[in-house]
Write an enzyme that holds these catalytic residues in place. Structure first.
Site: not given
Ligand code: XMP
Length: 514
Positions: A55, A82-83, A172, A174, A226-232, A370
């Site tokens: 942080g 870290c923090y 870190h 990650e 919409s044809g975008g990734v999420d809604s598809s 995502k």
């Protein structure tokens, strides 16, 4: 029995979500909660372990964020990064000091003592290349702790209280710059927290399918596609769960890319998905007439979308549910937001629609990042061209035309955008970019064609690389390539006299121009 979940307590680091993603990549479900979350909530989740994120604050000042001290009595394994390590040290009566030497970037650490965290980690010449980003450091260990790692600038770069299963790392694990960071996290998750693999694509799909089926039963579900990734991906998933009870509506607001309506419609029709087109460009264009302010455009487009969608939806009988492609980064409660309620990016969804239409909400990918949505999409046989599509903003070309949106300007922009994207694909550059598009500028510029001077449009090319869209760098596309695209645009679109390339990062600019 605990819940085979790792909680990440967020102290505001830019890497918090990355920690959660890494844990999931290792195969265990993780969730992000604000660092000051009610302790009862943590106990109700019953996690296998907790990671305290980094942080921006310093524990050496008063009133900086802390965890509830009773966590130290809970027998839950803890890993502070870290923090997170520093606040652990301070709460347990160690000493943290502000250092005048900030350490940022690569560093070499040496192991100081055997630790379960470093089991199976291969050292090069006795040391490990890690990523550091800190000013403060632990100067004196808390009682019953020992040092497990050291760097030149940081004599206590890692510590542990093995008996309690409490660990801290100044670096870190990650970020990918930390060599074998995943192995270290994996040791925490599997060897310390004793988790079992529970987060693999096929398990996730199975559990999503059964929870959607439980939730909606035999009811009809409406989805704005919409044809975008999420809604598809939501469409593919719901199709698998409820088949003909899924009804998708694709709204053509007239601000889409060239041929996009046809492409989206045929893609989903070919997949046998129930999709209906709502052709609404006239109403969008008429409401946008004379409007130049970007935020006003967004509001008009958003509200018109809701009106159109509602009208279409009302034609369909007996619908009870509205599906949305909300994803995890949209709903993470962040400690830096002040307001702890779920934060949903207003411009990413049709806010208010479910209440207005009296529909219940189903959000099957709400827990996913995502990259997980894409993996699941692949497993569900979502066409590759959809999964690899760059994100396209809800207001579409409306916010890529600076100034007033008119039919002529949309036509010019659609043609230029197609040339740019086709050339990127042809040159195998498209997939290496995060987003690329053309912007219509509200200025005219003089040009010469043959012997004739013309006073015509100026367009800007924008191409960026980014991991999270919060920051981005402009893409260093080859000059020859930019030249070719520019040539084609001015030659093929007679109303354009000039093409410029945007070489601004985010910050200071945003990705879109409006
Ligand atoms: P900016 O321009 O804020 O963009 O750097 C970050 C990402 O968000 C997208 N974006 C939008 N998406 N509605 C959307 O659905 C919007 O109003 C909007 N504005 C920006 C942008 O395309 C980029 O991917």
């Amino acid at each position: 029995m605990n819940n085979n979940t790792i909680i990440i307590l967020d102290f505001g680091s830019q890497y918090t979500q990355l920690i959660a993603r890494r844990i999931r990549e290792i195969g265990v479900f993780s969730m992000v909660l604000p660092c000051d979350v009610d302790i009862e909530k943590i106990h109700s989740i019953n996690p296998s372990g907790i990671i305290l994120s980094g942080g921006p604050e310093t524990v050496t000042k008063a009133n900086t964020p802390k965890i509830d001290k009773s966590l130290f009595d809970s027998n839950i394994p803890l890993l502070g990064i870290c923090y997170g390590m520093q606040t652990m040290a301070q709460e347990l009566d160690g000493v943290v000091v502000s250092s005048d030497k900030r350490e940022f970037g690569h560093a070499n650490i040496k192991m100081a003592e055997v630790s379960i965290l470093f089991e199976g980690v291969n050292l090069t010449e006795d040391s490990l290349d890690v990523w550091m980003s800190h000013g403060d450091k632990v100067d004196q260990l808390p009682r019953n702790f020992s040092t497990i790692a050291q760097s030149n600038n940081c004599p206590i770069a890692g510590f542990q209280n093995e008996e309690k299963s409490w660990f801290g790392l100044q670096f870190h694990p990650e970020v990918t710059h930390t060599n074998q960071g995943s192995k270290i996290l994996s040791n925490f998750v599997y060897s310390v927290c004793k988790c079992k693999k529970n987060w693999e694509t096929s398990d996730i799909i199975q559990s999503m399918v059964s929870s959607v089926k439980d939730q909606v039963g035999n009811d009809k579900v409406l989805l704005g596609l919409s044809g975008g990734v999420d809604s598809s991906v939501v469409a593919m998933l719901l199709d698998k769960c409820i088949k003909e009870n899924l009804i998708c509506i694709f709204v053509d607001h007239g601000l889409l890319r060239l041929n996009e309506v046809k492409e989206v419609m045929t893609t989903f029709q070919d997949l046998g998905i129930n999709i209906e087109l709502s052709e609404a460009s006239d109403i969008f264009l008429s409401r946008l007439k004379g409007v130049t302010d970007p935020e006003k455009k967004r509001v008009i487009i958003g509200n018109t979308f809701i009106d159109v969608f509602e009208k279409e939806a009302n034609k369909i009988k007996d619908v009870k549910w509205l599906a949305q492609g909300t994803i995890y980064p949209d709903v993470i409660e962040s400690s830096s937001d002040g307001d702890k309620s779920s934060v949903i990016k207003s411009h990413h969804n049709v806010g208010g629609l479910p209440e207005r239409m009296d529909l219940k909400l189903v959000e099957p990918i709400r827990d996913l990042f995502k990259d997980e949505v894409k993996k699941i999409g692949k497993e569900l046989d979502t066409p590759e061209h959809i999964l690899k599509r760059h994100p396209f903003p809800g207001p579409g070309l409306g916010i890529r035309i600076m100034g007033e949106v008119t039919k002529d300007r949309i036509n010019v922009l659609q043609k230029a955008d197609k040339i740019f994207i086709d050339e990127l694909k042809e040159a195998n550059l498209y997939d290496s970019l995060s987003q690329a598009f053309v912007v219509y500028l509200p200025v005219k510029s003089v040009g010469v064609v043959g012997d004739e001077r013309r006073y015509a449009d100026v367009l800007a090319l924008r191409a960026v690389e980014t991991v999270d869209f919060m920051t981005a760098t402009w893409a260093h596309l080859p000059y020859d390539f930019i030249g070719k695209v520019s040539n084609r645009i001015v030659n093929e679109i007679s109303t354009v006299s000039r093409v410029v390339y945007d070489c601004t990062g985010k910050p200071p600019a945003t990705i879109e121009w409006e």
